[in-house]
Enzyme design. Structure first.
Site, PDB file in Angstrom:
ATOM      1  N   ASN A 114       0.816  -1.220   0.000  1.00 43.07           N
ATOM      2  CA  ASN A 114       0.000   0.000   0.000  1.00 43.07           C
ATOM      3  C   ASN A 114       0.849   1.270   0.000  1.00 43.07           C
ATOM      4  OD1 ASN A 114      -2.530   1.620   0.720  1.00 43.07           O
ATOM      5  ND2 ASN A 114      -1.238   2.002   2.524  1.00 43.07           N
ATOM      6  N   LYS A 148       8.440  -9.771  -3.602  1.00 46.15           N
ATOM      7  CA  LYS A 148       9.560 -10.715  -3.569  1.00 46.15           C
ATOM      8  C   LYS A 148       9.721 -11.357  -2.175  1.00 46.15           C
ATOM      9  CE  LYS A 148      14.601 -10.817  -4.210  1.00 46.15           C
ATOM     10  NZ  LYS A 148      14.639 -12.103  -4.943  1.00 46.15           N
ATOM     11  N   TYR A 181       3.778   9.233 -11.115  1.00 51.14           N
ATOM     12  CA  TYR A 181       2.743   8.459 -10.410  1.00 51.14           C
ATOM     13  C   TYR A 181       2.012   7.529 -11.383  1.00 51.14           C
ATOM     14  CZ  TYR A 181      -1.141   7.610  -7.155  1.00 51.14           C
ATOM     15  OH  TYR A 181      -2.066   7.030  -6.324  1.00 51.14           O
ATOM     16  N   LYS A 185       2.103   3.413 -11.458  1.00 51.95           N
ATOM     17  CA  LYS A 185       0.892   2.604 -11.248  1.00 51.95           C
ATOM     18  C   LYS A 185       0.555   1.774 -12.498  1.00 51.95           C
ATOM     19  CE  LYS A 185       0.001   4.083  -6.996  1.00 51.95           C
ATOM     20  NZ  LYS A 185       0.050   3.229  -5.807  1.00 51.95           N
ATOM     21  N   VAL A 214      -9.809   9.189  -3.275  1.00 49.25           N
ATOM     22  CA  VAL A 214     -10.282   9.043  -1.890  1.00 49.25           C
ATOM     23  C   VAL A 214      -9.629  10.167  -1.090  1.00 49.25           C
ATOM     24  CG1 VAL A 214     -10.452   7.523   0.115  1.00 49.25           C
ATOM     25  CG2 VAL A 214     -10.250   6.517  -2.179  1.00 49.25           C
ATOM     26  N   THR A 216      -8.005  10.869   1.557  1.00 50.29           N
ATOM     27  CA  THR A 216      -7.101  10.510   2.651  1.00 50.29           C
ATOM     28  C   THR A 216      -6.222  11.740   2.916  1.00 50.29           C
ATOM     29  OG1 THR A 216      -5.483   9.787   1.030  1.00 50.29           O
ATOM     30  CG2 THR A 216      -7.023   8.113   1.807  1.00 50.29           C
TER      31      THR A 216
END
Ligand code: NAD
Length: 285
Positions: A114, A148, A181, A185, A214, A216
């Site tokens: 995350n 990994k 970014y 992704k 979102v 956050t």
């Protein structure tokens, strides 16, 4: 509210879950940790805990105090949780987090990648190379290290496992000012699919969740940044966002947490290599 009132997937009882970058208040990591704990998982909150240079100031990271608060909240609702400092850029710390899970709770069943940087956003013409590196390193190299070393431990334990990568709407679509970014992704999609191919033989499912916006701590920064950059102001920027989302609202932390619990459950046992939108219909490919 009692702990058992949240149980939807009884098979998650006693599973051991590590979540990276889960130490920041109101983050997706906190929400997933609390949801998995409510399902009966033993959860390890990992994060860097303190500022680490210009690109990771204290205002943008999960501090040790915030990590402890999340652990305390989970314990107060009857769940089991611990915290562990882990900078996902450091292979030794990632490996140590996997070992900590086994030493503390006797297993490692779920690993959620995350940790991410989504606040270094500039047009390519203004973006410094070290800013590009910081985003790519945390979002992509950090995810590679998580896969990994989590997989290494899961294979050793021989019980299979679930690895969840937190992508983004930027895993599928392009966003101006977000070259690093968006690239990181998009790269995560490939990494998710290759990992699923390689690790299926060990009964390890690897999936990605792609949330849209979102609010956050990171999301709040993005709202003010893009309100200013677009010249719309905060209210108009947020209204435009609601207007373009078929379900009429931005994502909530709990939307990602629900998807995470589902992908960790037996209901998703035949799903792997999937990059799943959780976007209220805003993203559909
Ligand atoms: N908020 C959104 O709108 C949104 C949408 C889609 C995807 N995401 C993704 O969700 C994930 C969580 O983001 P969030 O919105 O909850 O933000 P957040 O800032 O609350 O969480 C990001 C966490 O990553 C941690 N982190 C950064 N560098 C790290 C490192 N080197 N090692 C370990 N941890 C590190 C931070 O300390 C922080 O706790 C990120 O991967 C982000 O890209 C967020």
């Amino acid at each position: 509210m009692s702990q058992t009132s949240h149980i939807q997937y009884p098979e998650l009882q006693g599973k051991v879950a590590v979540i990276t970058g889960a130490g920041r208040h109101a983050g997706l990591g906190e929400a997933m940790a609390k949801r998995l704990a409510a399902e009966g998982c033993k959860v390890i909150i990992t994060d860097i805990g303190k500022a680490a240079g210009a690109h990771m100031p204290e205002s943008a990271i999960g501090t040790t105090d915030e990590m402890q608060k999340i652990v305390d909240d989970i314990k107060a609702s009857g769940g089991e949780a611990s915290s562990f400092i882990c900078n996902v850029l450091n292979p030794d710390e990632v490996k140590a987090a996997a070992q900590f899970a086994v030493d503390t709770y006797g297993s490692l069943d779920i690993w959620v990648n995350n940790a991410g940087i989504g606040y270094l956003m500039k047009p390519i013409l203004e973006m410094d190379v070290d800013e590009w590196d910081a985003v790519l390193n945390v979002n992509l190299r950090g995810t590679f290290l998580g896969i990994k070393f989590a997989a290494e431990k899961m294979v050793e334990l021989g019980n299979g496992g679930k690895i969840i990568n937190i992508g983004s709407q930027a895993s599928k679509s392009a966003f101006a000012h977000a070259s690093a970014y968006t690239t990181s992704k998009h790269g995560m999609n490939g990494l998710t699919r290759v990992s699923a191919q390689e690790l299926g033989q060990y009964k390890i499912n690897v999936n990605e969740i792609c949330p849209n916006h979102v609010t956050t701590g990171l999301g709040a920064w993005q709202n003010s940044h893009f309100s200013e950059v677009t010249g719309k102001g905060h209210d108009k920027y947020m209204q435009d966002m609601r207007d373009r989302i078929p379900l009429g609202r931005p994502g909530l932390q709990e939307d990602t947490a629900k998807a995470c619990a589902f992908l960790c459950s037996d209901q998703a046992s035949y799903i792997t290599g999937e990059c799943m939108n959780v976007s209220g219909g805003e993203e559909y490919h």
